[in-house]
Design a protein around this motif. Structure first.
Motif, PDB file in Angstrom:
ATOM      1  N   PHE A 115      37.523  45.415  38.063  1.00 22.61           N
ATOM      2  CA  PHE A 115      36.891  45.040  39.326  1.00 22.61           C
ATOM      3  C   PHE A 115      37.246  43.602  39.700  1.00 22.61           C
ATOM      4  O   PHE A 115      37.400  43.277  40.881  1.00 22.61           O
ATOM      5  CB  PHE A 115      35.373  45.191  39.227  1.00 22.61           C
ATOM      6  N   GLY A 116      37.374  42.729  38.705  1.00 24.79           N
ATOM      7  CA  GLY A 116      37.810  41.367  38.995  1.00 24.79           C
ATOM      8  C   GLY A 116      39.189  41.332  39.633  1.00 24.79           C
ATOM      9  O   GLY A 116      39.444  40.536  40.549  1.00 24.79           O
ATOM     10  N   ILE A 117      40.086  42.201  39.167  1.00 23.76           N
ATOM     11  CA  ILE A 117      41.421  42.294  39.777  1.00 23.76           C
ATOM     12  C   ILE A 117      41.293  42.746  41.230  1.00 23.76           C
ATOM     13  O   ILE A 117      41.961  42.229  42.124  1.00 23.76           O
ATOM     14  CB  ILE A 117      42.315  43.264  38.976  1.00 23.76           C
ATOM     15  N   VAL A 118      40.401  43.723  41.474  1.00 20.94           N
ATOM     16  CA  VAL A 118      40.177  44.198  42.846  1.00 20.94           C
ATOM     17  C   VAL A 118      39.675  43.046  43.725  1.00 20.94           C
ATOM     18  O   VAL A 118      40.086  42.906  44.881  1.00 20.94           O
ATOM     19  CB  VAL A 118      39.172  45.372  42.855  1.00 20.94           C
ATOM     20  N   MET A 119      38.792  42.200  43.202  1.00 22.51           N
ATOM     21  CA  MET A 119      38.274  41.071  43.976  1.00 22.51           C
ATOM     22  C   MET A 119      39.409  40.106  44.348  1.00 22.51           C
ATOM     23  O   MET A 119      39.469  39.606  45.479  1.00 22.51           O
ATOM     24  CB  MET A 119      37.193  40.343  43.187  1.00 22.51           C
ATOM     25  N   LEU A 120      40.312  39.843  43.392  1.00 21.30           N
ATOM     26  CA  LEU A 120      41.432  38.964  43.692  1.00 21.30           C
ATOM     27  C   LEU A 120      42.385  39.610  44.682  1.00 21.30           C
ATOM     28  O   LEU A 120      42.944  38.949  45.563  1.00 21.30           O
ATOM     29  CB  LEU A 120      42.166  38.595  42.401  1.00 21.30           C
ATOM     30  N   GLU A 121      42.585  40.899  44.534  1.00 24.30           N
ATOM     31  CA  GLU A 121      43.441  41.623  45.481  1.00 24.30           C
ATOM     32  C   GLU A 121      42.824  41.610  46.883  1.00 24.30           C
ATOM     33  O   GLU A 121      43.529  41.576  47.892  1.00 24.30           O
ATOM     34  CB  GLU A 121      43.623  43.061  44.992  1.00 24.30           C
TER      35      GLU A 121
END
Length: 952
Positions: free
Chosen positions: A817-823
């Motif tokens: 989910f952290g990757i999704v936030m950065l994306e």
């Protein structure tokens, strides 16, 4: 002989016709049951009317009433409720685990007269279709979490007697008619407007009130209403209770409010009302007057106060009063409480020789009283804190200390017996000194006319009236106990209620539901002095076992009837024709629904057959029909699992159907995983599984049709939507809430294992929905910390700790989910041209500079020309999510809370609904392909994926 055969055929045919409606209702009750957990244990068999299912009442063979209050139902209320066309009463109150939005299909119940959903957890907007129920007389939706405006269509409910929308999160203006649309001013037959404890705003429309109105209760307390009190309010001659307190009302109180001669409760406190104090001498039956905390002109206490001979409570805190207190004020015959604190009253406080002995409290705090004269029999609590007398007179010292509060709280005493002291755990000794398991809850009175909470006589009368009501309604209640009467911050009187069973030590579900119904639909009327009330029941955990129905021997008549029926079966088929064929098909479908996995083969490597909780079973023929025989025009995608088709169910609902390839090595496993998990989860931010097909060697999953593609589509520009900072925050908080639900509230908890932007779908309002559970893992009691499993997922989003240890945890989802936030803020793929998004952000960051110096890596469309409030905190929480080890990462509940705080910082209400439709948002859709077209939506089960950003 031929006449007898014809007569027999007619009788059999009539029987088939008469039972068809019943069979239809059985289908829809079964569909409702599939969406609910903890339904009554006697909901078995194929005839809810004949088998007398708990809470189900029938007229003939049609269901006319569903009363299932306070039996701990959980789940959602599906659109199938709209198919019970004969339904007149629906009461699901006090089931706190009933959630989700209220289905618009409820507007199909044209014969519905009573709708009660008090004290559940329903949310979302009130459907406009509620206004299309022509016979609705009682509508109680209080104590939920409904949001949005009051639908103007409610003005069409001309038969409405009771309208209670209190204690929700409703917002917007109070709707009135304008010639083109209806409004609440048209409800001239309605007696109750209970709208307190919401977020309603704007002025109270003058058009809302007229001399035609028959209102008795207008309860608008604790909202955000502004403007003046409308002059038209004085035209409502039947009004008995008026609460406008705790709003933002201003201006003068209209003088014609004095025309409301039937009002016994008047609350105008905690506003910004000004001008002269209104003259209320016409209110001869006024019991409770509260005008505290307003900005009235400075004046002496008006002499007309003493003319209010029915007054029990006078609350005038901080109202600009000055001068001496008239002696007559304390001689009002029924007066119990006088609060005049925070004014400029001075001189001598003289109680005179004829003061009322009912007095229990006089609060004169923070005035300028210099002397007082008490009578010899005075016994009320007197408070002088903050007056000069406390500094100058020794005799006043006893009244200048901080009050300690009331003495021991009231509790119903035993009825001439000794309380039992050997009760088992969970049992309570009743007023009749019997050990049993009581049904408990809280009675809340919104405007009681008395203020002496220590008067045992009034509670005895309440207890007696309740027992009279229970007995007259033949309810299984042996005795009731009242305790702990208190006033809360809203000035409601709250009383704890215990009801004890008769004939046994426990209630059964039927008994609890019947008692709750009497309280939820106001069948029970308390003594008049208690005023309007509502009840919130607690969960009852001690239900008596429901005995199974006894099956007697089959009578000779039945045997003969069955025999005759078998003999004329062929003739019946000829007479019934196509109808009989249709019934046969329905019966076959019902059989398949009852045992859809009879042909499941565990030897194929797919494990034991799926264990379901409420998914609908479709036949192959049904899905073939709704996709026009799976034609190419309905094909909307292909993936590792198989083809995806768009279909339209008979009720008009659009669905996406994932059809597994024959002999697929991964289809069976994914089919089982998704169907088991999605049949258990119900949340507005998780994609809904409509049903499945395991028929004719087919494996298909039927989902709700998500019209606006994936989050990936929108970030890449493929969807055509321009996502600004506000929209991105609303999308990400929705996705976070969906994932938090899977971790914390699903039963059992679920680790998604493949969170990415292609698995976050956007509906017609651009609300986020977490999808694709093919790789998901449930967390059982034995593996609450982690699951040791083969590494699967999508490169770029995968937790490195999981990759190295093969130990899957909830924190693995947090990393993804952290990757999704950065994306979300960069619109870049997690891995792009060999560069990793986490490293890119960290290298560009400079916390000493504005927006952390991330301008170069941020998506230009996000709106760099505007202030991105909260961006730095957003990046901080995203980077915490992608820490190397799980114990350094936050839980999803913490992530949700932080995003909500960021939204509030940005001036966005995190609980606001999204835009009405995606078409209303900037940049209409370009007609992009459906999200199921994206192959990455289908989970690869062969371990690590190719090293692209989205796993294609």
């Amino acid at each position: 002989m031929s006449v007898r055969i014809e007569l027999l055929l007619v009788l059999i045919f009539m029987h088939v016709l008469l039972t068809s409606g019943q069979n239809q209702d059985v289908v829809y009750l079964q569909a409702l049951m599939d969406d609910w957990q903890n339904t009554p244990p006697n909901w078995v068999g194929s005839d809810p009317c004949g088998d007398k299912w708990v809470g189900i009442t029938c007229t003939g063979s049609r269901v006319t009433s569903i009363t299932l209050a306070n039996i701990d139902l959980s789940g959602e209320l599906s659109g199938d409720i709209g198919q019970l066309s004969e339904l007149q009463t629906l009461d699901l109150s006090y089931n706190k685990r009933l959630t989700g939005s209220l289905t618009p299909d409820i507007g199909k119940l044209k014969k519905l007269k009573t709708l009660i959903l008090v004290g559940c957890s329903f949310n979302g907007p009130l459907p406009d279709t509620l206004g299309s129920l022509p016979q609705l007389g009682y509508l109680a939706l209080n104590s939920n979490s409904f949001t949005g405006p009051i639908p103007p269509s409610f003005g069409n409910l001309t038969e409405l007697y009771w309208l209670d929308l209190a204690d929700n999160k409703l917002s917007g203006r109070i709707p009135v008619s304008d010639g083109a649309t209806p409004g609440l001013d048209l409800l001239v037959n309605t007696k109750h407007f209970h709208f307190g404890k919401n977020k309603l705003s704007g002025e109270i429309p003058s058009q809302l009130f007229s001399s035609k109105m028959t209102l008795k209760h207008v309860l608008f307390e604790d909202n955000e209403l502004t403007g003046t009190i409308p002059l038209t309010l004085g035209l409502v001659q039947n009004l008995e209770v008026l609460r406008l307190d705790t709003n933002r009302l201003s201006g003068e109180v209209p003088p014609n409010i004095n025309n409301l001669i039937s009002v016994n409760q008047l609350f105008l406190s905690n506003n910004d009302l000004n001008g002269r104090l209104p003259n209320l001498t016409g209110m001869n039956v006024l019991n409770h007057l509260d005008m505290s905390n307003n900005s009235f002109e400075a004046s002496e206490i008006p002499l007309w106060f003493s003319s209010l001979q029915s007054l029990t409570t006078l609350m005038m805190q901080h109202t600009g009063l000055q001068g001496e207190v008239p002696v007559d004020l304390f001689s009002i015959p029924q007066i119990e409480t006088v609060v005049l604190r925070d004014n400029k009253l001075n001189g001598t406080l003289d109680f005179g020789a004829t003061y009322n002995t009912h007095l229990r409290l006089i609060d004169m705090s923070n005035n300028l009283i210099s002397r007082f004269i008490l009578g010899s029999r005075y016994s009320a609590d007197l408070i002088f804190i903050g007056n000069p007398i406390c500094m100058e007179s020794e005799e006043s010292k006893a009244y200048c200390d901080q009050p300690t509060g009331s003495n021991s709280p009231y509790s119903t005493p035993p009825s001439n017996c000794v309380p039992a002291n050997n009760c088992s755990f969970g049992q309570v000794s009743s007023p009749k000194c019997k050990c049993s398991y009581p049904y408990t809850g809280t009675l809340s009175f919104r405007a009681p006319s008395f203020s002496d909470l220590g008067n045992s006589t009034i509670y005895t009368s309440l207890q007696s009236s309740m027992m009279d009501s229970f007995e007259s309604n033949q309810l299984p209640v042996d005795s009731v106990s009242l305790s702990r009467p208190t006033k809360n911050k809203d000035d409601y009187l709250e009383i704890s209620l215990e009801m004890f069973p008769s004939g046994d030590e426990r209630f059964n579900r039927s008994g609890i539901s019947r008692i709750a119904f009497v309280l939820s639909n106001q069948t029970y009327k308390p003594p008049h002095i208690f005023g309007p009330y509502f009840f919130i029941g607690n969960n009852y955990d001690s239900f008596a076992d429901t005995p199974k129905g006894k099956h007697g021997s089959v009578s000779i008549g039945i045997i003969i009837g069955v025999s005759v029926g078998a003999c004329v079966l062929v003739l019946l088929l000829i007479v019934a024709g196509l109808y009989a064929c249709r019934q046969k098909g329905r019966a076959e479908r019902a059989t398949k629904k009852n045992s859809p996995f009879a042909s499941w083969d565990p030897d194929k490597g797919n494990g034991a057959c799926p264990q379901l909780k409420g998914a609908r079973s479709f036949t192959f023929e049904e899905l073939k029909t709704c996709t026009n025989n799976f034609t190419a025009t309905t094909n909307i995608g292909v993936g590792g699992y198989g083809m995806v088709y768009r279909g339209t169910l008979p009720n008009g609902q659009l669905v996406a159907i994932k059809r597994a390839q024959h002999h697929s090595t991964q289809g069976g496993l994914q089919f089982k995983t998704e169907i088991e998990l999605l049949s258990r989860v119900h949340h507005k931010n998780v994609v809904s599984l409509v049903g499945f097909c395991f028929d004719e060697d087919e494996q298909m999953l039927v989902y709700e049709y998500i019209v606006n593609g994936t989050l990936k589509d929108s970030l890449s520009g493929r969807s055509g939507f321009r996502l600004d900072w506000m929209r991105r925050l609303k999308i990400i908080v929705g996705a976070a809430r969906g994932l938090q639900y899977l971790h914390d509230l699903a039963d059992p908890p679920i680790i998604h294992r493949d969170i990415k932007t292609t698995n976050i779908l956007l509906d017609e309002r651009l609300n986020a929905k977490v999808s694709d559970f093919g790789l998901s893992k449930p967390m059982g009691d034995v593996d609450r910390t982690h699951v040791t499993t083969q590494v699967k997922g999508t490169m770029g989003y995968m937790d490195p700790e999981y990759y190295m240890t093969q130990q899957l945890t909830e924190k693995s989802d947090v990393y993804s989910f952290g990757i999704v936030m950065l994306e979300l803020i960069t619109a870049r793929n997690p891995i792009e041209k060999g560069r990793y998004i986490v490293r890119e952000v960290k290298e560009a960051m400079d916390k000493e500079k504005d927006m952390y110096n991330l301008g170069e890596v941020l998506d230009p469309i996000i709106g760099l020309n505007t202030q991105l409030q909260g961006l730095e905190r957003f990046v901080d929480i995203a980077l915490r999510c992608v820490e190397d080890t799980g114990n350094q990462r936050p839980r999803m509940s913490e992530v949700v809370k932080e995003i909500e705080n960021i939204m509030e910082l940005a001036g966005i209400n995190p609980n606001d609904e999204s835009t009405s439709t995606s078409a209303s948002y900037e940049g209409k859709s370009k007609g992009h392909d459906h999200p199921y077209l994206n192959q990455s939506l289908f989970t690869y089960s062969g371990g690590l994926l190719p090293s692209s950003a989205d796993g294609k």
